[in-house]
Design a protein around this motif. Structure first.
Motif, short mmCIF file in Angstrom:
data_model
loop_
_atom_site.label_atom_id
_atom_site.label_comp_id
_atom_site.label_asym_id
_atom_site.label_seq_id
_atom_site.Cartn_x
_atom_site.Cartn_y
_atom_site.Cartn_z
N UNK A 34 2.80 -23.58 79.91
CA UNK A 34 1.59 -24.08 80.57
C UNK A 34 1.98 -24.51 81.98
N UNK A 35 1.62 -23.68 82.96
CA UNK A 35 2.02 -23.95 84.35
C UNK A 35 0.98 -24.79 85.07
N UNK A 36 1.47 -25.61 85.98
CA UNK A 36 0.60 -26.41 86.85
C UNK A 36 1.14 -26.28 88.27
N UNK A 37 0.31 -25.76 89.17
CA UNK A 37 0.68 -25.57 90.56
C UNK A 37 -0.11 -26.55 91.41
N UNK A 38 0.61 -27.45 92.07
CA UNK A 38 -0.02 -28.43 92.96
C UNK A 38 0.16 -27.95 94.39
#
Length: 194
Positions: A146-150
């Motif tokens: 589960x990727x999260x790109x800020x």
């Protein structure tokens, strides 16, 4: 008096040696690792502002992946670890290394990791490595991230990446299948990040 203290100490050490192992047990025959299928060539250089760089963080994991063993899902509520399958280091760090190298090789980004530069980068890729193990019911390995790109403007994008590969329940086969699945997931993440 001195001789009796020496004999008492020697007897204590002899008794204690039967309770502990100073050798740490037999080492595993082999260790599993992940290797990136895409990598930058020797001598390749990248340049850019630290604030425009992408930092790839080590993903978080649940306790079942926070070990150097390969988990085997045997049912919806039970778990075991694959015999003779030991990672060279924890799966989250191995996956992060493959992810960072793949993004470097396939993208147009300056990728930084470790040290202070990781915190200066205004674009951060983090997430959770949800699964990286063998499913006994399907006879396959699965890598789920589960990727999260800020982004620098504060926008946050998320996406789930997943790939499974058939495998036999043996250390060598599971290790090879997990390496292939991790690289496919890393390729998809690299495309998504850009």
């Amino acid at each position: 008096m001195m001789k009796s203290k020496f004999l008492a100490a020697a007897a204590s050490l002899a008794a204690l040696s039967g309770c502990i192992s100073l050798g740490g047990g037999d080492p595993p025959d082999q260790l599993l690792t992940l290797t990136p299928s895409a990598s930058i060539p020797a001598g390749a250089a990248a340049e850019g502002e630290a604030s425009a760089a992408l930092a790839v963080q080590v993903p978080t994991v649940t306790q079942r992946l926070n070990v150097t063993r390969v988990p085997v899902t045997t049912s919806d509520s039970s778990l075991a670890y694959l015999q003779d399958a030991v990672w060279v280091e924890k799966p989250a760090q191995l996956f992060r290394n493959v992810l960072a190298e793949t993004i470097r090789a396939k993208g147009n980004r300056l990728v930084v990791g470790g040290g202070e530069l990781e915190y200066v980068a205004q674009t951060q890729l983090s997430g959770q490595l949800v699964d990286m193990g063998f499913d006994a019911n399907s006879g396959s390995v699965i890598v789920r991230y589960d990727a999260m790109l800020e982004m620098p403007d504060g926008t946050i994008r998320t996406r789930r990446f997943e790939h499974s590969e058939p495998a036999l329940p043996e250390a060598n086969d599971v290790g090879s299948a997990l390496n292939r699945a991790a690289n496919i997931v890393a390729d998809e993440v690299a495309e998504w990040v850009g």
